[in-house]
Design an enzyme around this catalytic site. Structure first.
Site, PDB file in Angstrom:
ATOM      1  N   CYS A 108       5.799   1.545   2.990  1.00 42.10           N
ATOM      2  CA  CYS A 108       6.184   0.731   1.831  1.00 42.10           C
ATOM      3  C   CYS A 108       6.943   1.498   0.755  1.00 42.10           C
ATOM      4  O   CYS A 108       7.527   0.885  -0.133  1.00 42.10           O
ATOM      5  CB  CYS A 108       4.945   0.087   1.210  1.00 42.10           C
ATOM      6  SG  CYS A 108       4.104  -1.053   2.333  1.00 42.10           S
ATOM      7  N   HIS A 363       8.258  -8.569  -0.880  1.00 43.86           N
ATOM      8  CA  HIS A 363       8.105  -7.153  -0.557  1.00 43.86           C
ATOM      9  C   HIS A 363       8.772  -6.844   0.783  1.00 43.86           C
ATOM     10  O   HIS A 363       8.107  -6.697   1.810  1.00 43.86           O
ATOM     11  CB  HIS A 363       6.607  -6.812  -0.525  1.00 43.86           C
ATOM     12  CG  HIS A 363       6.276  -5.407  -0.151  1.00 43.86           C
ATOM     13  ND1 HIS A 363       7.142  -4.344  -0.300  1.00 43.86           N
ATOM     14  CD2 HIS A 363       5.133  -4.876   0.387  1.00 43.86           C
ATOM     15  CE1 HIS A 363       6.563  -3.238   0.113  1.00 43.86           C
ATOM     16  NE2 HIS A 363       5.346  -3.534   0.541  1.00 43.86           N
ATOM     17  N   CYS A 399       1.679   1.478  -3.310  1.00 47.38           N
ATOM     18  CA  CYS A 399       0.738   1.995  -2.319  1.00 47.38           C
ATOM     19  C   CYS A 399       1.471   2.079  -0.981  1.00 47.38           C
ATOM     20  O   CYS A 399       2.539   1.485  -0.796  1.00 47.38           O
ATOM     21  CB  CYS A 399      -0.499   1.104  -2.208  1.00 47.38           C
ATOM     22  SG  CYS A 399      -0.165  -0.600  -1.694  1.00 47.38           S
ATOM     23  N   GLY A 401       0.805   2.137   3.361  1.00 45.69           N
ATOM     24  CA  GLY A 401      -0.091   1.959   4.486  1.00 45.69           C
ATOM     25  C   GLY A 401      -0.488   3.284   5.111  1.00 45.69           C
ATOM     26  O   GLY A 401       0.302   4.232   5.137  1.00 45.69           O
TER      27      GLY A 401
END
Length: 424
Positions: A108, A363, A399, A401
Site C-alpha cells: 500500500c 485506495h 499502513c 500489509g
C-alpha cells in the site's frame, strides 16, 4: 535556524504533482481501461506547464522530456509483465527511451516508496531529475486473483515453532481481519468507525464542490473518446446512521464493513522531483521539499497501526514536532486503523485528511502514496496562501500489509508571490 529549514543544492524538491480521477473498480469508467492508459496520462500531465489542454502534444512543459533521467512506478497487483507495461506506458507518454524505469512494490505504500526511491537517487547525486509515480487497476487485476505466496509452508511452520511466534503465518491474515484485530485489541466501537467514515465522505464531497481537486486531476481520455475528469466514489449525504445498517464484511460478529473500509479503486498519480540546484537553474517553482521518509515494521496481525509508528520516526528524521505539521494525509485503509492511529498520536482531526480520505476517494493500492502527495501539496498551498511568510509542513502516511507503516514529511517553503494553479 532549525535543521529542516537549511537550504542545500542537493535538497530534493517537487515542482509538479498530479493524479487521475479515482474511479470505482469494476463499476467506474476505468473498469475496462488498462493501467497503462492511466500511467501514460499522469506521466504526460506531470510535465505540463499548463494543464488546461492535456491533449496538445506540443504543449509547453516544465522540463523537456529528454531531461527526465529515471522513473519509478509503484504497483502492487499487476503480473510480472507489469514492468514491461510500465516501460511501454512511459514511452507512449512522450518520455524518451533515454529515461530509465523501474517498478517497486511495497504494497500500500508503493506510490510513496516510488517517490522515495527517486528522492534518494537525487539526494545521492545519481540523477538530477526523476518522476516518482504509482498506478493500480483493481478492475483488470483484482485482489481476489492474487496467487498465494510461493513459500515452503512446512519449513515456515517449523521455523515459527522454533522462534515461538506466528508472525510469518500472520502475514496471510486477510486485511479485513487485521482491522477486526485492531478493533478488539484497542476496544473500538462500531459507532465511532461509522462516524469516521461518514466524515470522510462529507469532507471529500465538500472539497469536490469547492473545486479543490480540480487542479490536481489530469483528465483521462478513454478509447471511446470519453473524457473522465472527476472522482466517482464520493457519496454525498452519507451518515453514520446509514452506515450502521451495513453488515460486517469479514467477521459476522465484527465491526468492519464495506462502508467503513477503503474502496477498491482504479487510478494513477505522478510527482516530478529534482535537485534544488536544478530547479533554480531552470527557474522552476519549488512547490515542495522532500524532508524525510521512514518505514517501520509492526506485528502483521495488526498491520493497520503502522502510521502511529512511522509518523514519529519520519518527524524525528526531519527534526519536526507533530504540532508543527499543518496537514496529515493518513490513508484510510480502514476506519479502525486510521482513527486509532490519529488518537494514538494525539492529532487534531482538523489537520487530518481535511479533504476526505480513501474511504471516500478510494485506495488504488500502488497509486495511493503518490495520490496523497498531490492532494497534500495543493492543500498546503491553499492554507499557506500565495504569499507565505513561514513554511507549511505536511505528512503522508499509510499502513502496509504484512505489518509495516510508512511516512514522509514534506515542506512547502516560504515563497512570496508563488501560486499553485497549474504548477503541481
Amino acid at each position: 535556524m532549525s535543521p529542516h529549514s537549511r537550504l542545500s543544492p542537493r535538497d530534493v524538491v517537487i515542482v509538479s504533482s498530479v493524479r487521475t480521477p479515482l474511479c470505482r473498480a469494476r463499476r467506474g469508467p476505468f473498469a475496462t481501461t488498462p493501467p497503462s492508459t492511466l500511467l501514460s496520462a499522469v506521466l504526460r500531465g506531470v510535465l505540463l506547464r499548463d494543464r488546461s489542454n492535456t491533449s496538445d502534444v506540443n504543449a509547453p512543459t516544465l522540463v523537456e522530456p529528454s531531461a527526465v533521467e529515471d522513473v519509478c512506478v509503484g504497483n502492487v497487483l499487476s503480473p510480472a509483465s507489469g514492468a514491461a507495461a510500465a516501460r511501454m506506458s512511459q514511452l507512449a507518454s512522450g518520455l524518451p527511451h533515454t529515461a530509465s524505469l523501474s517498478t517497486t512494490n511495497r504494497q500500500c505504500s508503493s506510490g510513496l516508496q516510488a517517490c522515495a526511491n527517486i528522492a534518494n537517487a537525487i539526494a545521492s547525486g545519481q540523477i538530477e531529475i526523476g518522476i516518482g509515480c504509482g498506478v493500480e487497476s483493481m478492475s483488470t487485476h483484482p485482489m481476489n486473483r492474487m496467487p498465494p505466496p510461493d513459500v515452503d509452508w512446512d519449513e515456515i511452520k517449523r521455523q515459527q515453532e522454533k522462534l515461538g511466534n506466528e508472525d510469518a503465518m500472520d502475514c496471510l491474515i486477510p486485511m479485513g481481519i487485521t482491522s477486526e484485530n485492531v478493533i478488539k485489541k484497542y476496544g473500538m466501537d462500531r459507532m465511532s468507525l461509522d462516524a469516521f467514515a461518514a466524515e470522510s465522505h462529507g469532507r471529500a464531497h465538500a472539497a469536490k464542490m469547492a473545486g479543490k481537486f480540480r487542479d490536481e486531476i489530469i483528465p483521462v481520455t478513454l478509447a471511446d473518446g470519453t473524457i473522465v475528469t472527476e472522482d466517482d466514489g464520493i457519496r454525498p449525504g452519507t451518515t453514520a446512521q446509514g452506515l450502521s445498517k451495513l453488515r460486517p464484511a469479514f467477521d459476522p460478529a465484527g465491526s468492519t464493513t464495506a462502508g467503513n473500509s477503503s474502496q477498491l479503486t482504479d487510478g494513477a498519480a505522478a510527482v516530478l522531483m529534482m535537485s534544488r540546484a536544478e530547479a533554480e537553474r531552470r527557474g522552476l517553482p519549488i512547490v515542495g521539499i522532500w524532508r524525510s521518509y521512514s518505514v517501520v515494521g509492526v506485528p502483521p496481525n495488526i498491520m493497520g497501526v503502522g502510521p502511529a509508528y512511522a509518523i514519529p520516526a519520519a518527524l524525528a528524521k526531519a527534526s519536526i514536532g507533530k504540532e508543527e505539521v499543518n496537514v496529515y494525509e493518513i490513508n484510510e485503509a480502514f476506519a479502525s486503523q486510521a482513527s486509532w492511529s490519529v488518537k494514538e498520536l494525539g492529532l487534531s482531526m482538523d489537520k487530518v485528511n481535511p479533504n476526505g480520505g480513501a474511504i471516500a476517494l478510494g485506495h488504488p493500492l500502488g497509486c495511493t502514496g503518490a495520490r496523497q502527495m498531490a492532494t497534500l501539496l495543493h492543500e498546503l498551498h491553499r492554507r499557506g496562501g500565495s504569499e507565505r511568510s513561514v513554511s507549511q509542513y505536511g505528512v503522508v502516511s499509510m499502513c502496509i500489509g504484512t505489518g509495516m507503516g510508512a511516512a514522509a514529511v514534506i515542506e512547502v517553503p516560504p515563497s512570496p508571490g508563488t501560486t499553485i494553479s497549474s504548477r503541481l
